[in-house]
Motif scaffolding. Structure first.
Motif, short mmCIF file in Angstrom:
data_model
loop_
_atom_site.label_atom_id
_atom_site.label_comp_id
_atom_site.label_asym_id
_atom_site.label_seq_id
_atom_site.Cartn_x
_atom_site.Cartn_y
_atom_site.Cartn_z
N VAL A 112 -52.05 69.39 -50.14
CA VAL A 112 -52.85 70.39 -49.45
C VAL A 112 -52.81 70.07 -47.95
O VAL A 112 -53.41 69.09 -47.50
CB VAL A 112 -54.31 70.39 -49.95
N ASN A 113 -52.08 70.86 -47.21
CA ASN A 113 -51.92 70.62 -45.77
C ASN A 113 -51.49 69.19 -45.47
O ASN A 113 -51.97 68.56 -44.52
CB ASN A 113 -53.22 70.93 -45.01
N GLY A 114 -50.57 68.66 -46.29
CA GLY A 114 -50.07 67.32 -46.08
C GLY A 114 -50.96 66.21 -46.61
O GLY A 114 -50.68 65.04 -46.38
N VAL A 115 -52.02 66.57 -47.34
CA VAL A 115 -52.94 65.58 -47.93
C VAL A 115 -52.78 65.64 -49.45
O VAL A 115 -52.80 66.73 -50.05
CB VAL A 115 -54.40 65.88 -47.55
N LYS A 116 -52.65 64.49 -50.08
CA LYS A 116 -52.57 64.44 -51.54
C LYS A 116 -53.98 64.47 -52.13
O LYS A 116 -54.75 63.51 -51.97
CB LYS A 116 -51.82 63.18 -51.98
N VAL A 117 -54.30 65.57 -52.78
CA VAL A 117 -55.64 65.80 -53.32
C VAL A 117 -55.57 65.81 -54.84
O VAL A 117 -54.84 66.61 -55.44
CB VAL A 117 -56.23 67.13 -52.81
N ALA A 118 -56.34 64.92 -55.47
CA ALA A 118 -56.40 64.87 -56.94
C ALA A 118 -57.63 65.64 -57.41
O ALA A 118 -58.69 65.61 -56.79
CB ALA A 118 -56.46 63.43 -57.42
N HIS A 119 -57.47 66.31 -58.55
CA HIS A 119 -58.58 67.04 -59.16
C HIS A 119 -58.77 66.52 -60.58
O HIS A 119 -57.83 66.54 -61.39
CB HIS A 119 -58.27 68.54 -59.18
N LEU A 120 -59.99 66.04 -60.88
CA LEU A 120 -60.34 65.52 -62.20
C LEU A 120 -61.39 66.44 -62.83
O LEU A 120 -62.14 67.12 -62.12
CB LEU A 120 -60.92 64.11 -62.10
N THR A 141 -68.94 57.53 -67.21
CA THR A 141 -68.74 56.93 -65.88
C THR A 141 -67.52 56.02 -65.88
O THR A 141 -66.71 56.05 -64.94
CB THR A 141 -69.98 56.14 -65.45
N ASP A 142 -67.35 55.24 -66.94
CA ASP A 142 -66.20 54.33 -67.01
C ASP A 142 -64.89 55.10 -67.04
O ASP A 142 -63.91 54.72 -66.37
CB ASP A 142 -66.30 53.43 -68.24
N GLU A 143 -64.84 56.20 -67.80
CA GLU A 143 -63.61 56.99 -67.88
C GLU A 143 -63.33 57.70 -66.55
O GLU A 143 -62.17 57.84 -66.15
CB GLU A 143 -63.69 58.00 -69.02
N ILE A 144 -64.38 58.14 -65.89
CA ILE A 144 -64.20 58.75 -64.56
C ILE A 144 -63.63 57.73 -63.58
O ILE A 144 -62.72 58.02 -62.80
CB ILE A 144 -65.53 59.33 -64.06
N LYS A 145 -64.15 56.51 -63.64
CA LYS A 145 -63.64 55.44 -62.78
C LYS A 145 -62.16 55.18 -63.07
O LYS A 145 -61.35 55.00 -62.14
CB LYS A 145 -64.45 54.16 -62.99
N LYS A 146 -61.80 55.14 -64.34
CA LYS A 146 -60.40 54.89 -64.71
C LYS A 146 -59.49 56.01 -64.21
O LYS A 146 -58.39 55.76 -63.72
CB LYS A 146 -60.27 54.75 -66.22
N ALA A 147 -59.95 57.24 -64.34
CA ALA A 147 -59.15 58.38 -63.89
C ALA A 147 -58.98 58.35 -62.38
O ALA A 147 -57.89 58.63 -61.85
CB ALA A 147 -59.80 59.69 -64.33
N ALA A 181 -58.99 55.68 -60.53
CA ALA A 181 -58.07 54.58 -60.25
C ALA A 181 -56.62 55.03 -60.45
O ALA A 181 -55.74 54.69 -59.65
CB ALA A 181 -58.40 53.38 -61.12
N ARG A 182 -56.36 55.79 -61.53
CA ARG A 182 -55.01 56.30 -61.77
C ARG A 182 -54.59 57.24 -60.65
O ARG A 182 -53.44 57.23 -60.20
CB ARG A 182 -54.92 57.01 -63.12
N ALA A 183 -55.54 58.08 -60.20
CA ALA A 183 -55.23 59.01 -59.12
C ALA A 183 -54.89 58.28 -57.83
O ALA A 183 -53.91 58.60 -57.15
CB ALA A 183 -56.43 59.95 -58.90
N ARG A 184 -55.69 57.27 -57.50
CA ARG A 184 -55.42 56.51 -56.27
C ARG A 184 -54.08 55.78 -56.38
O ARG A 184 -53.32 55.72 -55.40
CB ARG A 184 -56.55 55.51 -56.03
N LYS A 185 -53.78 55.25 -57.55
CA LYS A 185 -52.52 54.54 -57.75
C LYS A 185 -51.33 55.47 -57.54
O LYS A 185 -50.26 55.05 -57.08
CB LYS A 185 -52.47 53.93 -59.15
N LYS A 186 -51.52 56.76 -57.86
CA LYS A 186 -50.46 57.74 -57.70
C LYS A 186 -50.44 58.34 -56.29
O LYS A 186 -49.68 59.28 -56.03
CB LYS A 186 -50.61 58.85 -58.74
N GLY A 187 -51.27 57.81 -55.41
CA GLY A 187 -51.21 58.22 -54.02
C GLY A 187 -52.26 59.20 -53.57
O GLY A 187 -52.20 59.69 -52.42
#
Length: 378
Positions: A157-165, A189-195, A197-203
């Motif tokens: 999005v305008n050069g920003v990597k935006v994740a949607h959960l 909450t734990d599953e949201i945290k894991k998701a 973390a996966r999003a951040r790992k993917k950039g």
């Protein structure tokens, strides 16, 4: 010299920094009366597919939704085949033609985790996601395979990597079998945290969370909502929380430095017993600006209303000046240009505007946090 944003006093906008806007709206819930409306409109327009055209129903929000860099909807129910059969509450199966209209209006991606996701089992989950892929709508919250359930919806999005959960509570009517529990994301909450973390790992540089939570028809968030919002904003790096499920508008609040929209009401719905509140909704508008320390976010909103024609006996006529068709209305646009609308119609739109503003502000957002109505002129 960097300027301060209006959203967070003292937050310094990064010179040359990136920015983008997000529009997010409430539940898309296609009740049988809206299918009937789409059939009537298809006869008039000659457009749509298989005798259904949802374009006129949704046209009123296109100027706002299409203006955003990223527009997020909440597709609450599974879809059937274009010619049906279709079902309403309690086990929804709605026309896939609504997805084409959502895309045409300007939506880019949708959350799909809700208490109705599994109304017709895994087959309907697959059909829904296949249909969304076909029209070019992104999706998150449900999955066709265990492998897809691990994927993250990340958009440029305008050069920003935006994740949607997207996460939801489990349906008590149609719980998923143990062997298919991966089919949609359950609230944890734990599953949201894991998701995240996966999003951040993917950039992912920004993470937006859609949550299906709370109690239906209450304009105040429930204690579990408040507790979960506190945990998410305090224990994760999620940048924005968008809530659904109540079918009425709830507050937008800045909590631990992050915006939380507890519920944006209904974007489009026609409950069997309309309450007045169930027709009112809000489009949340969030402007992200890059700072030296991350992102500063301004929040705006736009009030919407689903016009519902009065029910009249066969052979009788509706009152003069009454609503004639189901339509999703941008309330401020109508109030700015009322034309020859009756005083009663205008009074209804003013009530929606005043009441929505009150509910949105009910947890203190106006006091220093800058929640304001979006002006399309800006």
């Amino acid at each position: 010299m960097a300027a301060c944003t209006s959203g967070s006093p003292g937050a310094q906008v990064k010179p040359g920094g990136r920015s983008f806007t997000v529009a997010a709206a409430g539940d898309v819930l296609i009740h049988p009366e809206l299918v009937e409306q789409a059939a009537k409109d298809a006869e008039k327009t000659g457009e749509g597919q298989a005798g259904l055209d949802f374009g006129p129903l949704m046209a009123g929000v296109k100027p706002v939704i299409s203006k955003a860099d990223l527009a997020i909807c909440h597709m609450e129910t599974p879809v059937g085949t274009p010619k049906g059969p279709f079902e309403g509450y309690p086990e929804f199966l709605v026309p896939p033609q609504i997805l084409t209209t959502l895309k045409d209006v300007g939506y880019d991606t949708c959350s799909t985790a809700s208490n109705h996701t599994y109304d017709h089992g895994l087959k309907a989950v697959k059909r829904t996601l296949d249909a969304m892929d076909k029209v070019g709508l992104g999706h998150t919250g449900s999955a066709r395979t265990p492998q897809e359930a691990e994927q993250i919806n990340i958009r440029d999005v305008n050069g920003v990597k935006v994740a949607h959960l997207s996460f939801s509570w489990e349906s008590f009517l149609n719980p998923t079998p143990e062997t298919e529990r991966w089919a949609f994301n359950r609230m944890s909450t734990d599953e949201i945290k894991k998701a995240e973390a996966r999003a951040r790992k993917k950039g992912a540089e920004v993470v937006i969370l859609s949550v299906h939570w709370g109690l239906e028809h209450y304009n105040e968030p429930s204690l579990p909502q408040l507790e979960l919002a506190e945990r998410i904003t305090k224990e994760t790096g999620i940048d924005l929380v968008i809530g659904h499920h109540s079918h009425v508008v709830q507050p937008i609040q800045k909590l631990n430095g992050k915006w939380v929209a507890y519920s944006l009401g209904n974007q489009v719905a026609r409950h069997s017993s309309p309450t007045g509140l169930t027709e009112e909704g809000a489009i949340g508008w969030f402007e992200f600006r890059e700072t030296a320390d991350g992102w500063d976010v301004d929040a705006r909103y736009r009030t919407t209303l689903v016009d519902i024609p009065p029910e009249v006996e066969a052979g009788d006529k509706a009152p003069e000046g009454a609503v004639e068709e189901h339509r999703v209305v941008d309330v401020q646009q109508v109030l700015d240009s009322p034309g020859d609308l009756s005083d009663d119609r205008l009074a209804r739109y003013r009530l929606a505007a005043d009441r929505t503003r009150g509910f949105l502000h009910n947890r203190g957002a106006p006091r220093g946090d800058g929640l304001e109505q979006l002006s399309l002129g800006k």
